[in-house]
Design a protein around this motif. Structure first.
Motif, short mmCIF file in Angstrom:
data_model
loop_
_atom_site.label_atom_id
_atom_site.label_comp_id
_atom_site.label_asym_id
_atom_site.label_seq_id
_atom_site.Cartn_x
_atom_site.Cartn_y
_atom_site.Cartn_z
N UNK A 80 7.63 48.26 -18.61
CA UNK A 80 8.19 47.16 -17.84
C UNK A 80 9.67 46.92 -18.16
N UNK A 81 10.46 47.98 -18.11
CA UNK A 81 11.89 47.84 -18.35
C UNK A 81 12.62 48.81 -17.42
N UNK A 82 13.88 48.51 -17.14
CA UNK A 82 14.58 49.25 -16.09
C UNK A 82 15.17 50.58 -16.56
N UNK A 83 15.53 50.69 -17.85
CA UNK A 83 16.17 51.90 -18.32
C UNK A 83 15.61 52.32 -19.69
N UNK A 84 15.63 53.66 -19.90
CA UNK A 84 15.10 54.23 -21.14
C UNK A 84 16.22 55.02 -21.82
N UNK A 85 16.29 54.94 -23.14
CA UNK A 85 17.26 55.70 -23.90
C UNK A 85 16.66 56.07 -25.26
N UNK A 86 17.27 57.01 -25.95
CA UNK A 86 16.80 57.45 -27.27
C UNK A 86 17.90 57.23 -28.30
N UNK A 87 17.49 56.80 -29.50
CA UNK A 87 18.38 56.70 -30.64
C UNK A 87 17.99 57.78 -31.64
N UNK A 97 22.96 58.80 -29.79
CA UNK A 97 22.08 58.23 -28.77
C UNK A 97 22.22 59.01 -27.47
N UNK A 98 21.18 58.95 -26.65
CA UNK A 98 21.24 59.55 -25.33
C UNK A 98 21.78 58.52 -24.34
N UNK A 99 22.10 58.98 -23.17
CA UNK A 99 22.51 58.06 -22.12
C UNK A 99 21.27 57.34 -21.60
#
Length: 270
Positions: A80-87, A97-99
């Motif tokens: 339930x979130x609009x964007x995903x990223x990796x640290x 981190x990724x975009x």
């Protein structure tokens, strides 16, 4: 003390210092101004760090550790979130981190990172998948899950490609999986004197040692050929090794139509 990848702050002159006092950790990110200045600070400060070294460690032996990391794609259940990223963190210290990408299945990152000159005390690399909503960073407890790689358990010099299950922190529930490709290299470089006798054997005129190595390292002809060329270039005998290896191939080849068609050490040398 770790170097920081440009993806974290959008600049390539940063490094981070992790301080531990009893059970408390603090992280200090520093921008040196230029890449050269950051490298000089890293080199100087690592010499000042007091670490417990193994008894077998000898000062004249140089060890180089590097890691190539590819964060490929991620398969998630409903988030339930609009964007995903990796640290990406080394020993718990965030260094890259990724975009952020829009929520989709699968989430394709396909981003590559290289960490050269990892400290000898580095033991783990974590890739944590996080969610971001409306352009704002959300608390750590919203982490979707993570992957931990033990550097000592990775095959040295070989590519390790695997899908990892993402487990919600503090629970056993899974939110999906993440594909990570890692190549860890741990090279031990001995003093120059230790290689002189080996170099003399390799350069022997009968090429027995080289032929034996080509049969043993059948899957690593490119790397072997590159190393041999460097050795013979150093001794100014590179034409000698190439001509002798080609003469051996021609002597043993029965069908001239297939001459130099196979991927052999001789063709790699050329």
């Amino acid at each position: 003390i770790y170097s920081v990848h440009p993806s974290l702050y959008g600049r390539d002159d940063c490094f981070v210092i992790m301080l531990q006092y009893l059970n408390e950790l603090s992280f200090h990110y520093i921008a040196a101004g230029t890449v050269k200045a950051a490298q000089e600070w890293l080199r100087f400060m690592r010499q000042c760090v007091v670490m417990k070294k193994p008894l077998e460690t000898r000062s004249e032996v140089q060890q180089i550790r590097s890691l190539s990391l590819s964060v490929k794609d991620c398969k998630l259940t409903k988030v339930a979130h609009s964007q995903i990223y990796c640290l990406i963190a080394v020993d718990g210290t965030c260094v890259a981190r990724t975009r952020p990408i829009s929520e989709q299945s699968p989430c394709i990152f396909d981003e590559n990172y290289r960490f050269d000159d990892l400290p000898l005390y580095s033991g783990t690399v974590n890739v944590d998948v996080n969610a971001m909503k409306k352009g704002l960073w959300i608390p750590k407890d919203a982490s979707i899950g993570g992957v931990q790689l033990q550097l000592t358990k990775l095959p040295n010099g070989q590519q390790f490609d695997q899908w990892h299950t993402l487990v919600i922190p503090g629970t056993k529930a899974s939110k999906g999986s993440l594909r990570v490709i890692a190549t860890f290299k741990h090279e031990v470089i001995l003093p120059l004197d230790a290689y002189r006798s080996l170099s003399e054997v390799i350069m022997d005129n009968d090429l027995v040692v080289i032929e034996t190595m080509s049969k043993v390292f059948t899957e690593h002809h490119q790397e072997l050929a590159t190393t041999l060329i460097e050795i013979f270039c150093h001794h100014q005998r590179v034409l000698q090794i190439i001509s002798k290896c080609l003469a051996k191939v021609i002597q043993n080849e029965e069908n001239m139509a297939t001459l130099f068609r196979a991927s052999t050490l001789a063709t790699m040398l050329m």
